[in-house]
Design a protein around this motif. Structure first.
Motif, short mmCIF file in Angstrom:
data_model
loop_
_atom_site.label_atom_id
_atom_site.label_comp_id
_atom_site.label_asym_id
_atom_site.label_seq_id
_atom_site.Cartn_x
_atom_site.Cartn_y
_atom_site.Cartn_z
N PHE A 61 -12.55 -3.41 10.26
CA PHE A 61 -11.38 -4.10 9.74
C PHE A 61 -10.17 -3.18 9.58
N ALA A 62 -10.38 -1.93 9.21
CA ALA A 62 -9.25 -1.01 9.06
C ALA A 62 -8.52 -0.84 10.40
N LYS A 63 -9.27 -0.74 11.49
CA LYS A 63 -8.64 -0.63 12.81
C LYS A 63 -7.85 -1.89 13.14
N VAL A 64 -8.36 -3.05 12.74
CA VAL A 64 -7.65 -4.31 12.98
C VAL A 64 -6.35 -4.33 12.18
N LEU A 65 -6.39 -3.89 10.94
CA LEU A 65 -5.17 -3.85 10.13
C LEU A 65 -4.18 -2.81 10.66
N LEU A 66 -4.68 -1.69 11.15
CA LEU A 66 -3.78 -0.70 11.75
C LEU A 66 -3.10 -1.26 13.00
N GLU A 67 -3.83 -2.04 13.78
CA GLU A 67 -3.23 -2.66 14.96
C GLU A 67 -2.20 -3.72 14.55
N PHE A 68 -2.49 -4.47 13.49
CA PHE A 68 -1.51 -5.42 12.96
C PHE A 68 -0.24 -4.68 12.54
N ALA A 69 -0.39 -3.55 11.87
CA ALA A 69 0.76 -2.74 11.45
C ALA A 69 1.56 -2.28 12.66
N ARG A 70 0.87 -1.87 13.71
CA ARG A 70 1.54 -1.42 14.94
C ARG A 70 2.36 -2.56 15.55
N GLN A 71 1.75 -3.72 15.65
CA GLN A 71 2.45 -4.88 16.22
C GLN A 71 3.65 -5.28 15.36
N TRP A 72 3.46 -5.27 14.05
CA TRP A 72 4.53 -5.63 13.13
C TRP A 72 5.68 -4.64 13.27
N ALA A 73 5.36 -3.37 13.39
CA ALA A 73 6.37 -2.33 13.56
C ALA A 73 7.18 -2.56 14.84
N ILE A 74 6.49 -2.86 15.92
CA ILE A 74 7.17 -3.12 17.19
C ILE A 74 8.10 -4.33 17.06
N GLU A 75 7.59 -5.40 16.48
CA GLU A 75 8.37 -6.64 16.34
C GLU A 75 9.60 -6.45 15.45
N HIS A 76 9.56 -5.47 14.56
CA HIS A 76 10.67 -5.24 13.64
C HIS A 76 11.51 -4.01 13.98
N GLY A 77 11.33 -3.50 15.21
CA GLY A 77 12.22 -2.46 15.71
C GLY A 77 11.91 -1.04 15.29
N TYR A 78 10.73 -0.80 14.77
CA TYR A 78 10.37 0.57 14.40
C TYR A 78 9.82 1.30 15.61
N ARG A 79 9.96 2.62 15.61
CA ARG A 79 9.46 3.44 16.72
C ARG A 79 8.29 4.33 16.30
N THR A 80 8.14 4.54 14.99
CA THR A 80 7.10 5.44 14.50
C THR A 80 6.41 4.82 13.29
N LEU A 81 5.09 4.93 13.28
CA LEU A 81 4.29 4.59 12.11
C LEU A 81 3.84 5.88 11.46
N ARG A 82 3.94 5.94 10.15
CA ARG A 82 3.54 7.13 9.40
C ARG A 82 2.51 6.72 8.36
N VAL A 83 1.57 7.61 8.11
CA VAL A 83 0.59 7.38 7.05
C VAL A 83 0.30 8.72 6.40
N ALA A 84 0.08 8.68 5.09
CA ALA A 84 -0.27 9.89 4.35
C ALA A 84 -1.64 9.68 3.72
N THR A 85 -2.43 10.71 3.72
CA THR A 85 -3.75 10.62 3.10
C THR A 85 -4.13 11.99 2.56
N GLY A 86 -5.21 12.02 1.85
CA GLY A 86 -5.66 13.28 1.25
C GLY A 86 -6.36 14.17 2.26
N SER A 87 -6.25 15.47 2.05
CA SER A 87 -6.92 16.42 2.94
C SER A 87 -8.43 16.34 2.82
N THR A 88 -8.94 15.73 1.74
CA THR A 88 -10.38 15.55 1.58
C THR A 88 -10.84 14.15 1.98
N SER A 89 -9.92 13.32 2.47
CA SER A 89 -10.23 11.94 2.88
C SER A 89 -10.75 11.96 4.31
#
Length: 157
Positions: free
Chosen positions: A77-105
């Motif tokens: 499901f996380a991959k599906v949500l990441l793909e949804f985010a990618r599509q949403w970004a494209i549809e709304h004119g973004y060129r880059t997706l960014r994510v922050a996480t912990g170094s121990t994650s």
């Protein structure tokens, strides 16, 4: 794997609890949620996950929160949500997706890299400076934040 996405205007108690699994600070969530577009992903069995997308710098969209319901984790499901985010970004004119996480994650770092994200920077001591309580993951004290990015461009035909 068909999911229905609903914009979150006011998180339900279940959605709030899920947001806190990815970010243990209610204060930080309350700060970025009004500046973001949030979605609840559902299927026939109920709530699958939540996704919070926040505009950042020019044409950069940050995944501020991504959380999957605990008993639905490790089913893709996380991959599906990441793909949804990618599509949403494209549809709304973004060129880059960014994510922050912990170094121990470790699971999250693997997931993001499998989905095409690349590490661009590490913010030393981010978690020890930002959060009032220590966070432990995978038997390690979480200190540093890792920033990853992925270019998202319309396919060229």
């Amino acid at each position: 794997m068909t999911l229905v996405y609903q914009k979150i205007t006011r998180p339900t108690p279940a959605q709030k609890a899920l947001l806190l699994t990815a970010d243990p600070s209610q204060q930080l969530i309350d700060q970025y949620l009004p500046l973001s577009t949030a979605f609840a992903a559902r299927d026939a069995q109920g709530l699958v996950g939540v996704l919070v997308l926040r505009p950042r710098a020019q044409q950069v969209l940050e995944i501020a929160n991504l959380a999957i319901t605990p008993n639905r984790q490790r089913h893709g499901f996380a991959k599906v949500l990441l793909e949804f985010a990618r599509q949403w970004a494209i549809e709304h004119g973004y060129r880059t997706l960014r994510v922050a996480t912990g170094s121990t994650s470790l699971v999250q770092l693997k997931l993001y890299q499998q989905c095409g994200y690349r590490m661009i920077t590490v913010e030393p001591d981010y978690f020890t400076k930002t959060y009032s309580q220590d966070i432990f993951e995978n038997g390690l004290k979480l200190r540093d934040r890792v920033i990853l990015e992925r270019k998202v461009e319309r396919p060229q035909y």
